[in-house]
Design a protein around this motif. Structure first.
Motif, PDB file in Angstrom:
ATOM      1  N   HIS A 192      24.556  51.207  28.920  1.00 44.63           N
ATOM      2  CA  HIS A 192      24.119  51.193  27.519  1.00 44.63           C
ATOM      3  C   HIS A 192      24.123  49.771  26.957  1.00 44.63           C
ATOM      4  O   HIS A 192      24.518  49.535  25.808  1.00 44.63           O
ATOM      5  CB  HIS A 192      24.992  52.131  26.676  1.00 44.63           C
ATOM      6  CG  HIS A 192      25.085  53.515  27.238  1.00 44.63           C
ATOM      7  ND1 HIS A 192      24.001  54.369  27.287  1.00 44.63           N
ATOM      8  CD2 HIS A 192      26.121  54.191  27.806  1.00 44.63           C
ATOM      9  CE1 HIS A 192      24.365  55.508  27.844  1.00 44.63           C
ATOM     10  NE2 HIS A 192      25.635  55.429  28.168  1.00 44.63           N
ATOM     11  N   THR A 193      23.712  48.828  27.797  1.00 47.37           N
ATOM     12  CA  THR A 193      23.610  47.429  27.399  1.00 47.37           C
ATOM     13  C   THR A 193      22.148  47.100  27.138  1.00 47.37           C
ATOM     14  O   THR A 193      21.299  47.314  28.002  1.00 47.37           O
ATOM     15  CB  THR A 193      24.139  46.508  28.521  1.00 47.37           C
ATOM     16  OG1 THR A 193      25.487  46.867  28.828  1.00 47.37           O
ATOM     17  CG2 THR A 193      24.083  45.054  28.105  1.00 47.37           C
ATOM     18  N   ALA A 194      21.839  46.594  25.961  1.00 45.81           N
ATOM     19  CA  ALA A 194      20.461  46.202  25.658  1.00 45.81           C
ATOM     20  C   ALA A 194      20.088  44.976  26.491  1.00 45.81           C
ATOM     21  O   ALA A 194      20.944  44.156  26.838  1.00 45.81           O
ATOM     22  CB  ALA A 194      20.306  45.904  24.176  1.00 45.81           C
ATOM     23  N   VAL A 195      18.800  44.861  26.811  1.00 46.96           N
ATOM     24  CA  VAL A 195      18.303  43.738  27.606  1.00 46.96           C
ATOM     25  C   VAL A 195      17.044  43.189  26.954  1.00 46.96           C
ATOM     26  O   VAL A 195      16.119  43.941  26.630  1.00 46.96           O
ATOM     27  CB  VAL A 195      17.981  44.162  29.064  1.00 46.96           C
ATOM     28  CG1 VAL A 195      17.382  42.993  29.840  1.00 46.96           C
ATOM     29  CG2 VAL A 195      19.229  44.687  29.769  1.00 46.96           C
ATOM     30  N   LEU A 196      17.012  41.862  26.763  1.00 49.07           N
ATOM     31  CA  LEU A 196      15.796  41.157  26.364  1.00 49.07           C
ATOM     32  C   LEU A 196      15.457  40.208  27.505  1.00 49.07           C
ATOM     33  O   LEU A 196      16.211  39.273  27.784  1.00 49.07           O
ATOM     34  CB  LEU A 196      15.985  40.383  25.063  1.00 49.07           C
ATOM     35  CG  LEU A 196      14.776  39.558  24.589  1.00 49.07           C
ATOM     36  CD1 LEU A 196      13.559  40.449  24.335  1.00 49.07           C
ATOM     37  CD2 LEU A 196      15.115  38.753  23.340  1.00 49.07           C
ATOM     38  N   LEU A 197      14.341  40.460  28.168  1.00 47.91           N
ATOM     39  CA  LEU A 197      14.006  39.763  29.403  1.00 47.91           C
ATOM     40  C   LEU A 197      12.708  38.988  29.242  1.00 47.91           C
ATOM     41  O   LEU A 197      11.640  39.574  29.046  1.00 47.91           O
ATOM     42  CB  LEU A 197      13.890  40.769  30.555  1.00 47.91           C
ATOM     43  CG  LEU A 197      13.773  40.222  31.969  1.00 47.91           C
ATOM     44  CD1 LEU A 197      14.306  41.249  32.971  1.00 47.91           C
ATOM     45  CD2 LEU A 197      12.335  39.870  32.349  1.00 47.91           C
ATOM     46  N   ALA A 198      12.804  37.667  29.274  1.00 49.09           N
ATOM     47  CA  ALA A 198      11.616  36.816  29.205  1.00 49.09           C
ATOM     48  C   ALA A 198      11.025  36.679  30.598  1.00 49.09           C
ATOM     49  O   ALA A 198      11.739  36.372  31.563  1.00 49.09           O
ATOM     50  CB  ALA A 198      11.980  35.440  28.654  1.00 49.09           C
ATOM     51  N   THR A 199       9.734  36.906  30.713  1.00 47.58           N
ATOM     52  CA  THR A 199       9.088  36.835  32.021  1.00 47.58           C
ATOM     53  C   THR A 199       7.604  36.539  31.857  1.00 47.58           C
ATOM     54  O   THR A 199       7.005  36.778  30.808  1.00 47.58           O
ATOM     55  CB  THR A 199       9.271  38.150  32.800  1.00 47.58           C
ATOM     56  OG1 THR A 199       8.712  38.001  34.116  1.00 47.58           O
ATOM     57  CG2 THR A 199       8.574  39.311  32.102  1.00 47.58           C
ATOM     58  N   HIS A 200       7.021  35.993  32.935  1.00 49.35           N
ATOM     59  CA  HIS A 200       5.567  35.860  32.998  1.00 49.35           C
ATOM     60  C   HIS A 200       5.018  36.650  34.177  1.00 49.35           C
ATOM     61  O   HIS A 200       3.841  36.523  34.522  1.00 49.35           O
ATOM     62  CB  HIS A 200       5.169  34.382  33.117  1.00 49.35           C
ATOM     63  CG  HIS A 200       5.657  33.731  34.373  1.00 49.35           C
ATOM     64  ND1 HIS A 200       6.888  33.146  34.466  1.00 49.35           N
ATOM     65  CD2 HIS A 200       5.092  33.600  35.592  1.00 49.35           C
ATOM     66  CE1 HIS A 200       7.063  32.664  35.684  1.00 49.35           C
ATOM     67  NE2 HIS A 200       5.986  32.936  36.394  1.00 49.35           N
ATOM     68  N   ASP A 201       5.871  37.473  34.803  1.00 53.03           N
ATOM     69  CA  ASP A 201       5.480  38.259  35.968  1.00 53.03           C
ATOM     70  C   ASP A 201       4.879  39.583  35.497  1.00 53.03           C
ATOM     71  O   ASP A 201       5.565  40.585  35.344  1.00 53.03           O
ATOM     72  CB  ASP A 201       6.698  38.500  36.861  1.00 53.03           C
ATOM     73  CG  ASP A 201       6.324  39.135  38.195  1.00 53.03           C
ATOM     74  OD1 ASP A 201       5.203  39.672  38.308  1.00 53.03           O
ATOM     75  OD2 ASP A 201       7.158  39.082  39.118  1.00 53.03           O
ATOM     76  N   TYR A 202       3.584  39.576  35.277  1.00 51.11           N
ATOM     77  CA  TYR A 202       2.935  40.746  34.693  1.00 51.11           C
ATOM     78  C   TYR A 202       2.848  41.919  35.666  1.00 51.11           C
ATOM     79  O   TYR A 202       2.741  43.075  35.247  1.00 51.11           O
ATOM     80  CB  TYR A 202       1.548  40.356  34.189  1.00 51.11           C
ATOM     81  CG  TYR A 202       1.582  39.362  33.054  1.00 51.11           C
ATOM     82  CD1 TYR A 202       0.507  38.519  32.802  1.00 51.11           C
ATOM     83  CD2 TYR A 202       2.700  39.265  32.226  1.00 51.11           C
ATOM     84  CE1 TYR A 202       0.551  37.594  31.756  1.00 51.11           C
ATOM     85  CE2 TYR A 202       2.747  38.342  31.193  1.00 51.11           C
ATOM     86  CZ  TYR A 202       1.676  37.512  30.964  1.00 51.11           C
ATOM     87  OH  TYR A 202       1.726  36.606  29.939  1.00 51.11           O
ATOM     88  N   LEU A 203       2.910  41.658  36.955  1.00 46.50           N
ATOM     89  CA  LEU A 203       2.911  42.761  37.916  1.00 46.50           C
ATOM     90  C   LEU A 203       4.200  43.568  37.802  1.00 46.50           C
ATOM     91  O   LEU A 203       4.192  44.788  37.922  1.00 46.50           O
ATOM     92  CB  LEU A 203       2.714  42.222  39.331  1.00 46.50           C
ATOM     93  CG  LEU A 203       1.358  41.555  39.600  1.00 46.50           C
ATOM     94  CD1 LEU A 203       1.276  41.056  41.034  1.00 46.50           C
ATOM     95  CD2 LEU A 203       0.204  42.516  39.298  1.00 46.50           C
TER      96      LEU A 203
END
Length: 230
Positions: A192-203
Motif C-alpha cells: 500500500h505504498t504509492a509510487v510516482l515513476l518518471a520514465t520515457h519507456d513507453y513500451l
C-alpha cells in the motif's frame, strides 16, 4: 476522502531561477501508482526534486506525506525523506560494502538503534525484492537489475508512504526493465505504498498501464498512454 500522499496546487517549479513548469496541480492518493512522462528537459526530475525537498517550492502550494513544502526548512528535509523512498537511475550504492552493509548504513543513519531489528528489516526488504540470501554480496557481484533491486530495497527500509522513482529502468535492458516495473507495481499493491515513476519507456507504459501525468509545454497534464504509443 483520505489525505493525499502528495499534492501540488498552482505550483511553479524553478530550476536555477528559470520556471520549467507552471500552474502544476495534481494529487497522488495512498496506494496509487502513477507514471510521470515527458521529453528530456521537460521538468520531470525538477518536479521530483521539489517533492523530496531538493528544490524549494516558492510559488503555489504543495504537501508531501504531511509536510508543507512552502514551509519546509532545511533541517526538516532528512525527516521528510525518511517517509519517502527515492530510487534513481544511477544506483549510488557504496561499492566497497556488501548489500547488507549498504542497508545497515541507511538504517543506522535514520535512527535504528537495535541491531536485531535492523537485521530483521534488512531480511524483510531483501525478500520483498527477490534478493533473499544475497546480502553478503558486493554490488559489483550483482547484475544491473539486481543492483536496482537493492536500491528499491533501500528505499523500502523505513516503510515509506510514497516512492519517487526517477527513470529507474534507464540503465537496464528491456526484459530487466519489465521486471523492475512489475516489482514496483507489486510493492504498491502489497505494501500500500504509492509510487510516482518518471520514465520515457513507453513500451513499459503500454504493458503495465496506469494513471499518467505528462510534462509538456511547461505544464503537467493528465494524459492517455495511447497518445504516446500510437
Amino acid at each position: 476522502m483520505k489525505e493525499a500522499v502528495a499534492a501540488l496546487f498552482e505550483a511553479t517549479i524553478y530550476q536555477e531561477r528559470i520556471p520549467v513548469l507552471q500552474a502544476v496541480t495534481f494529487r497522488i492518493e495512498p496506494s496509487e501508482f502513477v507514471y510521470l512522462v515527458g521529453k528530456t528537459g521537460s521538468g520531470k526530475s525538477s518536479l521530483l526534486k521539489v517533492l523530496y525537498g531538493d528544490l524549494p517550492l516558492t510559488e503555489g502550494s504543495g504537501y508531501v506525506v504531511g509536510y508543507d513544502l512552502r514551509r519546509l526548512r532545511r533541517r526538516d528535509v532528512p525527516y521528510l525523506r525518511r517517509r519517502l523512498g527515492i530510487v534513481f537511475q544511477d544506483f549510488e550504492l557504496l561499492t566497497d560494502r556488501t548489500v547488507e552493509d549498504n542497508l545497515q548504513f541507511v538504517l543506522k543513519a535514520t535512527g535504528w538503534k537495535d541491531k536485531r531489528q535492523r537485521q530483521q528489516r534488512i531480511a524483510e526488504v531483501l525478500e520483498m525484492v527477490g534478493l533473499g540470501g544475497k546480502g553478503f554480496k558486493l554490488p559489483h557481484q550483482l547484475s544491473a537489475g539486481e543492483q536496482q533491486r537493492v536500491v528499491i530495497a533501500r528505499a523500502l527500509l523505513n516503510r515509506p508512504e510514497l516512492i519517487l522513482a526517477d527513470e529507474p529502468t534507464g540503465n537496464l535492458d528491456p526484459e530487466t526493465s519489465e521486471e523492475i516495473i512489475r516489482l514496483l507495481l507489486d510493492i504498491c499493491r502489497s505494501s500500500h505504498t504509492a509510487v510516482l515513476l518518471a520514465t520515457h519507456d513507453y513500451l513499459v507504459l503500454k504493458k503495465f498501464p496506469s494513471r499518467l501525468l505528462r510534462c509538456v509545454d511547461g505544464r503537467v497534464v493528465s494524459g492517455q498512454i495511447e497518445e504516446l504509443v500510437s
